[in-house]
Design a protein around this motif. Structure first.
Motif, PDB file in Angstrom:
ATOM      1  N   ARG A 171      27.026  66.700  -6.275  1.00  0.00           N
ATOM      2  CA  ARG A 171      27.696  66.914  -4.994  1.00  0.00           C
ATOM      3  C   ARG A 171      29.253  67.173  -4.845  1.00  0.00           C
ATOM      4  O   ARG A 171      29.463  68.156  -3.898  1.00  0.00           O
ATOM      5  N   GLU A 172      29.870  67.046  -5.831  1.00  0.00           N
ATOM      6  CA  GLU A 172      31.281  67.650  -5.969  1.00  0.00           C
ATOM      7  C   GLU A 172      31.260  68.882  -6.039  1.00  0.00           C
ATOM      8  O   GLU A 172      32.151  69.766  -5.528  1.00  0.00           O
TER       9      GLU A 172
ATOM     10  N   THR B  47      15.793  59.696   1.471  1.00  0.00           N
ATOM     11  CA  THR B  47      16.698  58.842   1.002  1.00  0.00           C
ATOM     12  C   THR B  47      16.134  57.889  -0.173  1.00  0.00           C
ATOM     13  O   THR B  47      14.955  58.288  -0.386  1.00  0.00           O
ATOM     14  N   GLN B  48      17.075  57.514  -1.089  1.00  0.00           N
ATOM     15  CA  GLN B  48      16.513  56.695  -2.033  1.00  0.00           C
ATOM     16  C   GLN B  48      15.650  55.529  -1.735  1.00  0.00           C
ATOM     17  O   GLN B  48      14.845  55.227  -2.302  1.00  0.00           O
ATOM     18  N   ALA B  49      15.799  54.944  -0.770  1.00  0.00           N
ATOM     19  CA  ALA B  49      14.838  54.018   0.132  1.00  0.00           C
ATOM     20  C   ALA B  49      13.393  54.659   0.183  1.00  0.00           C
ATOM     21  O   ALA B  49      12.680  53.758  -0.026  1.00  0.00           O
TER      22      ALA B  49
ATOM     23  N   LEU C 148      15.817  63.038  -9.399  1.00  0.00           N
ATOM     24  CA  LEU C 148      17.029  63.049  -8.357  1.00  0.00           C
ATOM     25  C   LEU C 148      16.986  62.468  -7.066  1.00  0.00           C
ATOM     26  O   LEU C 148      17.808  61.552  -6.371  1.00  0.00           O
ATOM     27  N   LEU C 149      15.545  62.449  -6.515  1.00  0.00           N
ATOM     28  CA  LEU C 149      15.543  61.732  -5.260  1.00  0.00           C
ATOM     29  C   LEU C 149      15.498  59.998  -5.708  1.00  0.00           C
ATOM     30  O   LEU C 149      16.406  59.437  -4.827  1.00  0.00           O
ATOM     31  N   ALA C 150      14.980  59.645  -6.507  1.00  0.00           N
ATOM     32  CA  ALA C 150      14.958  58.447  -6.728  1.00  0.00           C
ATOM     33  C   ALA C 150      16.352  57.968  -7.165  1.00  0.00           C
ATOM     34  O   ALA C 150      16.867  56.771  -7.117  1.00  0.00           O
ATOM     35  N   ALA C 151      17.206  58.787  -7.797  1.00  0.00           N
ATOM     36  CA  ALA C 151      18.679  58.230  -8.005  1.00  0.00           C
ATOM     37  C   ALA C 151      19.571  58.662  -6.705  1.00  0.00           C
ATOM     38  O   ALA C 151      20.709  57.955  -7.023  1.00  0.00           O
ATOM     39  N   GLY C 152      19.236  58.872  -5.641  1.00  0.00           N
ATOM     40  CA  GLY C 152      19.810  58.779  -4.555  1.00  0.00           C
ATOM     41  C   GLY C 152      20.733  59.967  -4.045  1.00  0.00           C
ATOM     42  O   GLY C 152      21.700  59.806  -3.575  1.00  0.00           O
ATOM     43  N   VAL C 153      20.221  61.169  -4.488  1.00  0.00           N
ATOM     44  CA  VAL C 153      20.850  62.361  -4.217  1.00  0.00           C
ATOM     45  C   VAL C 153      21.193  62.820  -2.961  1.00  0.00           C
ATOM     46  O   VAL C 153      22.252  63.286  -2.578  1.00  0.00           O
ATOM     47  N   VAL C 154      20.185  62.490  -1.819  1.00  0.00           N
ATOM     48  CA  VAL C 154      20.155  62.719  -0.659  1.00  0.00           C
ATOM     49  C   VAL C 154      21.361  61.694  -0.023  1.00  0.00           C
ATOM     50  O   VAL C 154      22.145  62.165   0.729  1.00  0.00           O
TER      51      VAL C 154
ATOM     52  N   VAL D 242      19.255  74.702  -4.799  1.00  0.00           N
ATOM     53  CA  VAL D 242      17.943  74.236  -4.933  1.00  0.00           C
ATOM     54  C   VAL D 242      18.344  73.343  -6.289  1.00  0.00           C
ATOM     55  O   VAL D 242      18.851  73.837  -7.341  1.00  0.00           O
ATOM     56  N   LEU D 243      18.019  72.327  -6.091  1.00  0.00           N
ATOM     57  CA  LEU D 243      18.159  70.748  -7.133  1.00  0.00           C
ATOM     58  C   LEU D 243      17.011  71.075  -8.042  1.00  0.00           C
ATOM     59  O   LEU D 243      15.703  70.543  -7.428  1.00  0.00           O
ATOM     60  N   GLY D 244      16.856  71.147  -9.398  1.00  0.00           N
ATOM     61  CA  GLY D 244      15.894  71.177 -10.372  1.00  0.00           C
ATOM     62  C   GLY D 244      15.577  72.311 -11.072  1.00  0.00           C
ATOM     63  O   GLY D 244      16.276  73.323 -11.101  1.00  0.00           O
TER      64      GLY D 244
END
Length: 442
Positions: free
Chosen positions: A55-56, A93-95, A73-79, A5-7
């Motif tokens: 990711r790593e 996605t970021q878009a 994190l979503l805005a930063a493109g983590v997905v 879980v991210l956050g």
């Protein structure tokens, strides 16, 4: 299975807590987590926040599935980053996340695809923005274009408030808004009267699964007074979302949004949150979109979720689109209500580092979700504006409220502040709540 879980807020604590209940999940990691997740022996905090580093680490730890909590994190493109390396992750996605990360993008999208929302205009020039307010009059709503942790919205009831908000957002940037483009931008829109509700769904790119309805309390003080916050409490289900309103929201807002994204070349996956204003005739309009679960709405919603959360996330991230919703989702018929306890100075200047006492032990059907907390090895301390969300189940809103506030009064830290009226609209309402029936694919 291993889940990540991210956050580190209350929403993420609730997600991790629910995933840990799944018989399919052996280990749940939370990055970076908080004091509450640090004290839960079933959860493991990971001190990482950078997208590439996450990711790593996920690759090295052989994480089976990741779910994203926060909008940053979503805005930063983590997905995008995780998917590019073959990792299973639930989120847009970021878009797609521009629906939340840019108010201007979101409002233009709604206008283009005929999704009901308030009349609005977008400004980067403060002089023009001030003139627009003067022409339109008050009440009026001023929104910062970028991410502002739920605090970038000012509902101005006087011209002075409106002009001050414009200066704060376009000139001084006193809200600390994270703008996506060079230069600041504000959206100014008409004030909508009615009752707010939070409408959240899960999307796998093809099918959509509505979650239980809820209602947030954005203002800091009782009777919806004071400045906007990230949310001071919530309950589920929301009586204002009747069966008729529910069907209308799906038909007029949710489905057109997902279809509009496809038309624009973006396949939407993840949680989608529509903040609604529902007028006296049951007509909903979209106040905003979030591309993740709401906080604090997540806490009451997951308290009521009886279906295995992991199974839903696994179905939604599979290679076969349209699988989400094949199995019925079951909800506890009781009401869940959460009360946010915030630190002194919140929302504009929160003060950290105060010791928290009185949390344990928890009563049956009551759960204290941590948000802005930290564990120093000896003491639990405040470490964020919104510190805790005390959540309880009850046969009705009043009983859930009594249980939650009983626990709130046992907890103490310096300068604590919380509303005493969470759920007041539902208690006063005579509208029957939406029955939580099993939901399949839509």
């Amino acid at each position: 299975m291993k889940a990540l879980v991210l956050g580190g807020g209350g929403r993420e604590h609730a997600l991790a807590w629910k995933l840990a209940q799944s018989p399919s999940v052996q280990t749940v990691y939370v990055a970076p987590g908080n004091g509450g997740t640090a004290l839960d022996e079933r959860l493991h905090n990971i001190a990482l926040t950078d997208v590439v580093a996450l990711r790593e680490w996920a690759q090295q730890a052989r994480i089976d599935i990741t779910v994203v909590g926060p909008e940053v994190l979503l805005a930063a493109g983590v997905v995008d980053e995780f998917r590019q390396h073959g990792l299973r992750i639930f989120g847009p996605t970021q878009a797609a996340a521009q629906l939340e990360s840019s108010k201007a993008f979101s409002k233009d999208f709604m206008r283009r695809h005929g999704i009901p929302t308030a009349r609005h205009e977008t400004f980067t020039d403060a002089v023009l923005a001030h003139q627009y307010v003067q022409d339109q009059g008050v009440p009026i709503v001023i929104k910062a274009d970028g991410l502002a942790a739920g605090k970038g919205v000012v509902v101005a009831t006087t011209a002075e408030q409106a002009h001050q908000a414009i200066d704060d957002m376009l000139t001084s940037n006193s809200l600390g808004v994270k703008h996506n483009q060079v230069g600041a931008c504000v959206v100014i829109e008409e004030f909508l009267a009615g009752e707010e509700a939070s409408f959240m769904v899960m999307c796998d790119g093809e099918s959509v699964l509505p979650l239980a309805t809820s209602q947030d309390h954005k203002r800091l003080l009782d009777q919806d007074q004071g400045p906007n916050t990230g949310g001071m409490g919530a309950y589920s289900p929301a009586p204002v979302v009747t069966s008729e309103v529910h069907a209308r929201v799906m038909r007029e807002i949710i489905i057109p949004t997902l279809e509009g994204m496809k038309k624009d070349g973006i396949v939407y996956t993840g949680f989608l949150y529509a903040g609604l204003m529902i007028d006296a005739h049951g007509k909903p309009k979209t106040l905003e979109f979030n591309c993740r679960l709401g906080d604090p709405e997540t806490q009451p919603i997951l308290m009521r979720l009886k279906t295995d959360l992991f199974s839903l996330l696994w179905a939604a991230t599979g290679s076969q689109l349209g699988e989400l919703g094949d199995d019925a989702v079951q909800w506890d018929s009781r009401t869940a209500l959460g009360v946010v306890m915030a630190t002194r100075g919140y929302p504009l200047a929160p003060q950290f580092g105060d010791t928290i006492t009185g949390i344990a032990p928890e009563a049956v059907d009551t759960k204290v979700f941590h948000a802005g907390t930290a564990w120093d090895g000896h003491h639990l301390q405040t470490h964020g504006g919104r510190v805790l969300c005390v959540t309880a189940l009850g046969r009705n809103v009043q009983m859930a409220k009594e249980s939650a506030y009983l626990k709130v009064k046992q907890i103490a830290f310096e300068g604590q502040q919380y509303r005493s009226d969470i759920g007041h609209l539902a208690i006063r309402s005579t509208t029957a709540p939406l029955p939580d029936l099993p939901v399949g694919k839509t």
